[in-house]
Design a protein around this motif. Structure first.
Motif, PDB file in Angstrom:
ATOM      1  N   GLN A 190       0.776  -1.017   0.081  1.00  0.00           N
ATOM      2  CA  GLN A 190      -0.094  -0.276  -0.109  1.00  0.00           C
ATOM      3  C   GLN A 190       1.070   1.164  -0.032  1.00  0.00           C
ATOM      4  N   ARG A 191       1.810   1.355   0.875  1.00  0.00           N
ATOM      5  CA  ARG A 191       2.843   2.330   0.924  1.00  0.00           C
ATOM      6  C   ARG A 191       3.723   2.389  -0.358  1.00  0.00           C
ATOM      7  N   TYR A 197      -7.861   5.270   4.601  1.00  0.00           N
ATOM      8  CA  TYR A 197      -6.631   6.032   4.945  1.00  0.00           C
ATOM      9  C   TYR A 197      -6.329   6.107   6.455  1.00  0.00           C
ATOM     10  N   THR A 230       4.337  10.114  -2.763  1.00  0.00           N
ATOM     11  CA  THR A 230       4.108   8.750  -2.214  1.00  0.00           C
ATOM     12  C   THR A 230       2.737   8.558  -1.804  1.00  0.00           C
ATOM     13  N   ASP A 235      -0.339   5.987   0.349  1.00  0.00           N
ATOM     14  CA  ASP A 235      -0.871   4.819   1.084  1.00  0.00           C
ATOM     15  C   ASP A 235      -1.658   4.122   0.313  1.00  0.00           C
TER      16      ASP A 235
END
Lengths: 457, 384, 457, 384
Positions: B304-305, C202, C421, C423
């Motif tokens: 996910q990251r 999130y 970046t 998540d």
């Protein structure tokens, strides 16, 4: 195989001389002159089509679409040169970088609106261009014999019913399209691994198992392929991966082309890369089962190894022919013993025919302690199984399973976006890591309860 | 050439027999503490590496083979001691700037077609992440000239390169490439140039002077506007074969997983709580004594990251121009400006003659143009 | 369960009235006033943090970081309203869209160079800002009690040693950062499935099994979820998928929340979505094994079905509590027989606990002929196995295995690029298709050699 | 409400018992000819569908259940006859323009938070690919107003919508939205607006008028420059919560594959020639009589031919402004311009008093600023 020391001395001498890097660079750089027997990739109209050609004096090269060029047009010019083939005269003329100077400062409404309508299939008006040309096909053909490509474009535009109604932007685009039709631009590429890989990927991908260039580059880096290494490669990508390793190692160090069964698979792609004898001399073909056997028996019992390696040096006639052409030898006893004694510093696997887990299980023990390895496959699952096995059996650390996601970008004023469709939707997946199962001794602070040996065999 | 110790320039095989490469004093060692956790250690007798896994006296590592699993002297945990490579270095180096990571490094090295003997220029040096990989590519007979604007970073890089043994083929210089360009001494020597600067468009002319014919320029720019400006300059300075790509390395997690097949049984602990992380699967397919309705399977799923963008990589080649190309170009431009009408006149004559010959008449090109049938009410917006 | 016909009549009445669509839209639109007992998602500073709050008069809502607001500040205002919470006074004031007006025309050198240096961690100069502030922390705290957020930013900038040396661009950025610190901007979001999904993804992704919003949207569409359908869902995403189906069907049609074992899993997420009783009334919980059994026995032998469904309507106390709160009933005999007789028009599966292949094998026979189905999983392999099974057993056509690849883009003058970046590196994979195994009769031109029946059971 | 035949608006269950939905005359049927090959057929007795699989008289399909496998009347091959859905329609519709595909359609429908009863505006209608999915979302009580600039396309869409039964909730209108904006009658009625136009920035003001408070605007633009222009307009017209994304649907191929594990045996036909396409695996894990060194496994790999970009999707919300917001904003702007010095004066006084009280002295803010220690030789390029 040339002794390591000799080349090292040469290298050292170069380093200590006046302008060493220039000399070394001169010898390998991709902008050197094209010479007799060189392979060149002739790319027409920015990738519209391309062909590999071997330059031999007197030979006429077929460029496709009825265009041809004599080898002499290229011989002596630097690789990377650009040419125009004029369809009306059959001439091939060397040119410089692109002549079209786009006014990149134009950022007006037109540049925004027009291309949008254009790219999305003329969403707003039906295509009126079709049938708008007042010249017949035969007239155009006749004119082509009298006028140059650029002149043809002007003529065709003048005789188009709709040309003047177009925006300046659309006129530009129309002309560029017509120019492509009446004149061929040729780029004479040096067949580096990058160039060769892309050419096969887009034109004949099954030959190289759909190996994409970014994946190939990651295989090289993740397996730490470099000069003075000893690299074991198992590939069924037509020689593309082997060639890339040869290029990276530059004749310094040794490469073992390990094969499944009794004969190497086709390695024809290597022939397209303009390697010199030093490069070929750094490669040995060896049967993988022979290597495994030699490693298990150890150096003291070399007899069986010899028998095995003798066996593998009896290729079929077809095989022999290819082998001779490629100037690569089969491993002899000394090579086999060198390989197994020192172990490989890098292991590269790229084949859709073998199971990654089973192969790693068998080949990692041939590696030196802390060797780097990288395995490519076009689906994630077989690599995931291998990853899981290696982690749970403590055979490797630094494990990584990566999918390189590559995307090309169109960069034009007012029309910037990633390319809309691609034939490069997947570059496959790469499993890499550091082999840690190759340690024999139990040091005082060694942690394992059972000797490593057991685990690796 | 014997095994080069303590450097990461050469991926040498083990010089000792039986595939072992032994650690000696002053060697650089990458200590792997676990999944994705590693640190660099320079072996100095008397020093001790301390981590959450315990204490590891350097003295105990000397003579041990690279790759060995080492238990802490206080018995708490263990680590693996690995030989350094440019890729491992990228994971453990001190970040003085943002750095390039493995996928971009691999693509850059390969698109620039580097090989032993190549000469490559880099600016800026930054943390030296790319520099190490470039050095490996061009060693032992090539050269990396790397330039950095920030003097502190130049000093740090110099020291690192020496310690890591890549100084053999690498020279780092303090220089503002955007302002001063590459040194004139390097004119026409480079096989490739790499630019990671805020304003790469400012030094394209200097790059063109530094490259050999067919040399490759690669720029690394996070923002698309920058790419656009740079490409305009590239086209002005004789570059062609220009392409812009971006490359993401999508990392996958690999896990063993129990999946339930029986819908009548309640979801068990094994299946309910998500992934069974790092749980070992029995070897040789021997199944556990779990309920028979559980299927165990290995799955890979993207992390996910994610580093979802690093930069746009733009590659271009310096096209070797034929002699007198500048003059030829000027002439061509003149012709295309003035020659237009002359050409059209000749074409009209040719066509008239031909049409006469063939006894076929067609509407003349100078006949009044008919308005398009598709009237566009708002031509500014809807042009084809 | 309200009879289908009743709602249909209501709908028809609305359609034939004067401004029907407005009326219907009025009832459901997400910009209606916030009312007592509504759930609202309060999002602070463009996603810096967020919290679900149930609006009850007199209640004080904790906004995090020592900020609070009375429920009255929101009640009566439309969903989607924006607020400023001032730290110095504790006031919450309703505002309009963002007050910052960025000069988007600025496209000068600065806008290009500065952000680059900035984004790439100040690559060119060491960060001098740290320690450049001449005010002490306690002074700043004291000032905050006297001055507003905007005023604080001006004061802090004036007392910074380095502020004036910054470029205009950097000054702007500095101020924006400080403003965020001293004033909280709140967006009162309607908890639509999109908003709820993103919030969990999130903030608390394990609760919803890492279901990403684009994947959820594809599940809805690929399974053809819509009004008047009869949808079977098996999910362990906390109720997120069920809630999304309820939202899509709007109380028209029926939803069967099928559960594994004897009790439904937690469906708490549904409670955050402000559904009215009509929505809850369209849902029935049912044991999947009970459904399968009922289907096999057929309508004529309803006894066993009844026994089964009775059994499943005896939940534990905790279960009962939740069930009551959620106003959703367990399926009774009539529901079970309806479900099995008519079959489901849509099947949605979203669970990391069950094997897709096994589940599809058992649940597809509950579907109507030509029903649409969609299955989500966070790895491709289990779905690939299911795909392979369905294709080879001719149970489904239009099979598709898709990975939605989603990327956010930063669009700013001179600084446009995909976000660096995330998540949200994976949205999982979706297998979808059309069920064709549910046909009983052998039509004259039916091709199958053996009756379909056999294959499906 | 009974089963709605021949439309794709409602995903109804089977009205007949035993899970069958039967085909009747005038029904729309999606004929699936194989992997990824499908065509639409409107059932008309007397007509015959002819494909490479053979002849399929429509008459023979009446009374057959949707989903049935049908053998050709000339016995050559077979097809499946499926019930239409918006997703299948997107696969088989007539392309009058570029269309939106399933992933974008799904994301757009959901980000616009559509549900039964919602009102949504769309421009342009194009080929109606998105329109069908929107209609499903808002039916039975909502409304899709869709606008198209090209009159021919309007007519074609109108006919299609009627035939497919989505006209119940859908109205298509001939209108140039970029020039004329949305009709005033629709002011403050829309829950969501979707724009797929070359110049979406031109109608943002009109969209703001058409939306209800908290309504969502979604624009679909292939080029990033267009996105930038549109966002500028959005910010001017009271939109916030703006985000731009792109969504690729990466399609995977699924295949059974033989992998060799024995390195001594030559590569066999099964493993050498790449993938064994569509080869069926024996059911229930019964292995074939292949060599024991072959492992058979199912693999999924991304398709090489990929739609690698469709468009950037930008979503924004119309923030409901409080009463008198315009006046408040103006006042705020005034304060921030003139109030700056006044505030600083007050702060200085406050601080002086406090510092006096606390008996702590600190350098005054009006002390001469020291030059930064880090002198930047080229400040234009290297600002922090």
């Amino acid at each position: 195989m040339a002794p390591e020391g000799e080349r090292a001395t040469e290298a050292a001498a170069e380093r200590s001389s006046g302008k060493p890097e220039t000399t070394a660079s001169e010898r390998v750089h991709a902008g050197r002159a094209m010479r007799e027997n060189d392979v060149v990739l002739l790319e027409m109209n920015d990738g519209e089509r391309a062909t590999f050609a071997t330059l031999r004096a007197g030979k006429v090269i077929d460029l496709g679409k009825r265009a041809r060029a004599p080898a002499e047009a290229f011989l002596g010019a630097p690789f990377g040169s650009m040419y125009e083939a004029r369809h009306n005269t059959g001439e091939v003329e060397r040119i410089g970088a692109t002549t079209e100077v786009i006014n990149e400062e134009t950022d007006d409404e037109e540049a925004f609106a027009a291309p949008l309508a254009d790219e999305r299939s003329n969403k707003n008006v039906p295509n009126t261009e079709h049938g708008a040309q007042t010249l017949t096909d035969s007239e155009i053909a006749a004119l082509k014999r009298e006028f140059t490509g650029e002149e043809m474009v002007e003529i065709i535009a003048a005789y188009s019913k709709t040309f003047e109604e177009k925006t300046a932007f659309a006129q530009e685009k129309y002309k560029a399209r017509k120019l492509k039709k009446h004149m061929t631009k040729i780029l004479a590429r040096f067949p580096s691994p990058r160039v060769v890989c892309e050419q096969y990927f887009y034109e004949n991908p099954s030959k190289t198992s759909y190996m994409r260039f970014d994946s190939l580059s990651m295989l090289m880096n993740m397996a730490n392929v470099g000069a003075h290494g000893q690299t074991l490669v198992l590939e069924t990508c037509g020689g593309l991966v082997l060639g890339s390793i040869m290029h990276r190692m530059g004749g310094f160090g040794r490469i073992c082309n390990g094969f499944v069964g009794t004969n190497p698979t086709g390695m024809e792609v290597v022939q397209n890369m303009n390697f010199d004898p030093t490069h070929y001399d750094s490669v040995r073909h060896a049967s993988l089962s022979g290597l495994i056997e030699a490693r298990q028996k150890g150096a003291v019992e070399a007899d069986t190894t010899r028998a095995k390696s003798m066996e593998t040096t009896e290729p079929s006639t077809a095989e022999k022919k290819e082998r001779v052409y490629m100037k690569m030898k089969f491993a002899n006893d000394g090579d086999m013993s060198d390989f197994t004694q020192h172990g490989f510093s890098s292991l590269v696997i790229a084949s859709l025919s073998v199971e990654p887990k089973a192969v790693l299980e068998q080949l990692l023990p041939l590696c030196a302690s802390s060797a780097s390895f990288a395995v490519w496959f076009n689906a994630s699952q077989p690599l995931a199984e291998a990853y899981y096995y290696l982690r749970n059996s403590n055979l490797a650390v630094n494990l990584s399973l990566v999918e390189p996601f590559l995307r090309s970008q169109q960069v034009l004023p007012g029309r910037t976006h990633p390319v809309m469709t691609t034939d490069a939707g997947s570059g496959g997946f790469i499993l890499s890591g550091t082999y840690v199962g190759g340690v024999n001794t139990n040091t005082p602070i060694e942690a394992n309860k059972k000797p490593k040996r057991e685990e690796n065999s | 050439m014997s095994h080069v110790r303590g450097t990461m320039l050469y991926a040498s095989p083990a010089p000792e027999t039986d595939r072992e490469r032994l650690i000696r004093e002053n060697d650089l060692v990458v200590v792997v503490e676990g999944f994705n956790a590693a640190v660099a250690q320079r072996i100095r007798i008397g020093e001790t590496f301390v981590s959450r896994h315990g204490r590891f006296p350097h003295a105990a590592l000397v003579g041990v083979a690279f790759g060995t699993k080492i238990r802490a002297s206080d018995g708490r945990g263990f680590v693996h001691v690995c030989a350094p490579t440019p890729e491992l270095w990228t994971k453990v180096l001190a970040h003085r700037t943002q750095i390039l990571y493995a996928p971009d490094i691999a693509l850059v090295s390969a698109e620039m077609e580097l090989r032993p003997g190549s000469t490559v220029l880099e600016s800026g040096t930054g943390s030296g992440s790319l520099t190490h990989a470039l050095a490996r590519c061009v060693a032992p007979t090539g050269k990396v000239w790397t330039f950095e604007f920030n003097e502190t970073r130049v000093k740090a890089a110099e020291e690192e390169f020496r310690a890591n043994g890549i100084d053999e083929v690498t020279t780092v210089t303090h220089r503002d490439i955007e302002r001063d360009g590459f040194p004139e001494e390097l004119a026409s020597t480079a096989d490739a140039v790499f630019l990671d600067l805020p304003g790469p468009q400012k030094c394209v002319a200097s790059v063109a002077r530094s490259l050999r014919p067919n040399g490759v320029l690669c720029t690394f720019s996070p923002c698309i506007e920058q790419v656009h400006k740079t490409i305009v300059e590239m086209k002005k300075h004789g570059f062609a074969d220009i392409k812009t790509v971006e490359l993401l390395g999508r990392h996958y997690d690999v896990e063993g997983r129990c999946l339930q097949t029986d819908l009548s049984a309640p979801l068990s602990k094994e299946t309910k709580g998500g992934w069974r992380k790092d749980q070992k699967r029995p070897r040789d397919g021997a199944t556990e004594d779990s309920a028979s309705t559980l299927t165990e399977t290995v799955v890979a799923h993207p992390q996910q990251r994610l580093q979802s963008h690093t930069a746009y990589l733009t590659f271009a080649r310096l096209i070797p121009a034929p002699e007198n190309w500048t003059e030829t170009l000027a002439e061509r431009a003149k012709t295309s400006e003035s020659g237009n009408e002359e050409v059209l006149k000749r074409a009209a004559e040719f066509l008239a003659k031909r049409r006469g010959t063939k006894k076929r008449y067609r509407p003349q090109s100078d006949a009044p143009k008919q308005p398009s049938k598709h009237v566009i009410s708002n031509p500014d917006d809807y042009s084809d």
